[in-house]
Design a protein around this motif. Structure first.
Motif, PDB file in Angstrom:
ATOM      1  N   ARG A   1      -2.354  -0.057  -8.330  1.00 21.31           N
ATOM      2  CA  ARG A   1      -4.064  -0.236  -8.024  1.00 21.31           C
ATOM      3  C   ARG A   1      -4.772   1.460  -7.534  1.00 21.31           C
ATOM      4  O   ARG A   1      -5.419   1.526  -8.574  1.00 21.31           O
ATOM      5  N   LYS A   2      -3.686   1.785  -6.949  1.00 20.19           N
ATOM      6  CA  LYS A   2      -4.217   3.544  -7.529  1.00 20.19           C
ATOM      7  C   LYS A   2      -4.383   4.754  -8.305  1.00 20.19           C
ATOM      8  O   LYS A   2      -5.023   4.716  -8.665  1.00 20.19           O
TER       9      LYS A   2
ATOM     10  N   THR B   1      -7.128  -6.796 -11.990  1.00 25.19           N
ATOM     11  CA  THR B   1      -6.964  -7.652 -11.123  1.00 25.19           C
ATOM     12  C   THR B   1      -5.373  -7.449 -11.430  1.00 25.19           C
ATOM     13  O   THR B   1      -5.177  -8.200 -12.267  1.00 25.19           O
TER      14      THR B   1
ATOM     15  N   ASP C   1      -7.315   2.877 -10.410  1.00 26.26           N
ATOM     16  CA  ASP C   1      -8.758   3.550  -9.478  1.00 26.26           C
ATOM     17  C   ASP C   1      -9.122   4.921  -9.626  1.00 26.26           C
ATOM     18  O   ASP C   1     -10.021   5.365 -10.795  1.00 26.26           O
TER      19      ASP C   1
ATOM     20  N   GLY D   1     -10.029   0.941 -12.215  1.00 26.14           N
ATOM     21  CA  GLY D   1      -9.594  -0.946 -11.686  1.00 26.14           C
ATOM     22  C   GLY D   1     -10.191  -1.707 -11.882  1.00 26.14           C
ATOM     23  O   GLY D   1     -10.655  -2.784 -10.922  1.00 26.14           O
TER      24      GLY D   1
END
Length: 213
Positions: A113-114, A126, A117, A122
């Motif tokens: 996720r990092k 999902t 982003d 991001g």
């Protein structure tokens, strides 16, 4: 024409991740867990190991998503998000669709996720934490493209779970087909009776591209 894959912020994340993956040889693998542990135990034991697709394999994924323009892309086995970045860049450039990744390691979920982003992608992804056979159970179709790159003995069960939701003409891409544990999967998708037209693609470790015909 926008090619997000070539943007500096995306390439810098990919370069960093591929560089870190190249150092995996120094990781002390707990082979007893890898050989005998459950899927979750193996995921936790290998939380520091990247196990990525190849760069050329990533380019192939990007091209397939750009060409097919699927509304829903599913990835089994997100790891640190290298393959996810290629899928997400293609979805972003298509201006439509969403990527749903799955990953059992909580460490890797947070890292992926990092990374997404940081790359500015991001918003089109999902990542579902946990066992893919549970986390994907309620995902609505039609699914236009599936990447299978998780535990190899689960690739066929995950595909079978997703089959009722595959769009006509959906593409299913399996990585690491050179591994012995992929034999049952390959036998299934290469049997015309199961509804696929399938071909091996010569990238590192091998990919099988199967069209749901």
């Amino acid at each position: 024409m926008t090619i997000t894959l070539h943007e500096t912020r995306v390439r810098s994340v990919l370069d960093r991740l591929f560089g870190a993956a190249g150092a995996d040889d120094g990781f002390d693998v707990p082979w007893d867990v890898v050989r005998t542990g459950s899927a979750q135990e193996r995921a936790d034991a290998l939380a520091g190991v990247y196990m990525p697709i190849s760069a050329r394999g990533g380019d192939l994924l990007y091209g397939l998503v750009r060409s097919g323009r699927p509304e829903t892309v599913v990835e089994f086995g997100t790891s640190f998000g290298i393959s996810t970045l290629y899928l997400a860049a293609a979805v972003a450039d298509n201006g439509r669709g969403h990527v749903y990744g799955t990953e059992m390691s909580a460490v890797k979920v947070a890292a992926a996720r990092k990374n997404l982003d940081e790359a500015g992608l991001g918003g089109v992804v999902t990542i579902l934490p946990g066992d893919a056979r549970r986390t994907l159970a309620d995902l609505a179709g039609p699914i236009g493209l599936v990447l299978l790159d998780g535990w190899k003995e689960l690739c066929l069960p995950v595909l079978r779970d997703l089959e009722p939701r595959l769009a006509p003409g959906a593409l299913v891409v399996a990585d690491d087909i050179d591994q012995d544990s992929m034999a049952g999967y390959l036998e299934y998708v290469r049997d015309p009776a199961n509804g696929y037209v399938s071909v091996a693609f010569p990238v590192e470790d091998g990919m099988e591209i199967s069209c749901r015909a």
